[in-house]
Scaffold this active site. Structure first.
Site, PDB file in Angstrom:
ATOM      1  N   LYS A  19       0.833  -1.206   0.000  1.00 44.26           N
ATOM      2  CA  LYS A  19       0.000   0.000   0.000  1.00 44.26           C
ATOM      3  C   LYS A  19       0.864   1.249   0.000  1.00 44.26           C
ATOM      4  CE  LYS A  19      -1.193   2.499   3.219  1.00 44.26           C
ATOM      5  NZ  LYS A  19      -1.573   3.128   4.497  1.00 44.26           N
ATOM      6  N   ASP A  26      -6.123   0.938   0.947  1.00 44.12           N
ATOM      7  CA  ASP A  26      -6.147   0.984   2.404  1.00 44.12           C
ATOM      8  C   ASP A  26      -7.543   0.557   2.863  1.00 44.12           C
ATOM      9  OD1 ASP A  26      -7.788   3.129   1.841  1.00 44.12           O
ATOM     10  OD2 ASP A  26      -6.681   4.580   3.047  1.00 44.12           O
TER      11      ASP A  26
END
Length: 215
Positions: A121, A139
């Site tokens: 991420k 996320d």
């Protein structure tokens, strides 16, 4: 409604209503954003923005941060989540940035993930925001919103969500779409009680149309 129709409607709505979408983390250059994104894991951008000015002033370069101890860095970041781990990650990240990458933040997602504290991420955020690459960082907000709206189908992991979103979103919009979904999840499609009455995407939203009679 087909998936392509849903994506088309959602993207057109975002383009019209949220023409500017960018990170809410404050930074001046790639090294600072890398620090901020590492700190933002399971922590709010607002909290990170409160503590980074003093941290950036104390450690303006990878060289300065690499010379610090985790204990020294901890004093600057102790109000964020998991400060012990993050202080170790920041020092380790800076040292590897110098030893492996000449002090320059790499643009490649795989290279970025070699750095301590940098998962997929975080790497995608850097690649997208700094280098304008078509990288989709997933996320908790992106994962939730994509599933609720119906942009993803039974995607159980962030990676599966990432792959499905990248498949359907035009490449030139992927970096912006990442922020569209994050901001929508942060302020409208919130976790416990989404603000469906304030959301303009109800015509395309799977959650809304399945629950409209109950709300």
């Amino acid at each position: 409604m087909t998936k392509k129709e849903r994506y088309k409607g959602v993207i057109e709505w975002f383009e019209k209503n949220v023409p500017v979408a960018e990170t809410e983390l404050h930074y001046m250059e790639p090294f600072q954003l890398l620090i901020a994104v590492i700190l933002s894991a399971q922590c709010t951008d607002k909290r990170v923005n409160m503590i980074t000015p003093a941290l950036f002033e104390a450690y303006p370069t990878p060289e300065k941060l690499s010379e610090a101890t985790p204990e020294e860095v901890y004093e600057y970041i102790k109000s964020v989540s998991y400060p012990n781990n993050k202080s170790k990650h920041l020092v380790g990240m800076s040292r590897m940035l110098l030893s492996e990458f000449g002090g320059i933040v790499p643009s490649d997602v795989d290279e970025l993930q070699k750095l301590p504290g940098v998962g997929r991420k975080t790497a995608n955020v850097i690649a997208s925001v700094v280098f304008d690459k078509p990288a989709m960082a997933v996320d908790t907000h992106v994962f939730r919103v994509a599933n609720r709206i119906g942009l993803t189908t039974n995607s159980k992991t962030p990676l599966a969500t990432e792959k499905e979103l990248v498949k359907y979103i035009p490449e030139k919009l992927i970096s912006k779409a990442h922020h569209w979904l994050i901001l929508h999840g942060r302020y409208i499609c919130i976790a416990r009680k989404p603000k469906c009455g304030e959301c303009g995407m109800s015509p395309w939203c799977k959650y809304y149309n399945e629950n409209a009679l109950e709300h």
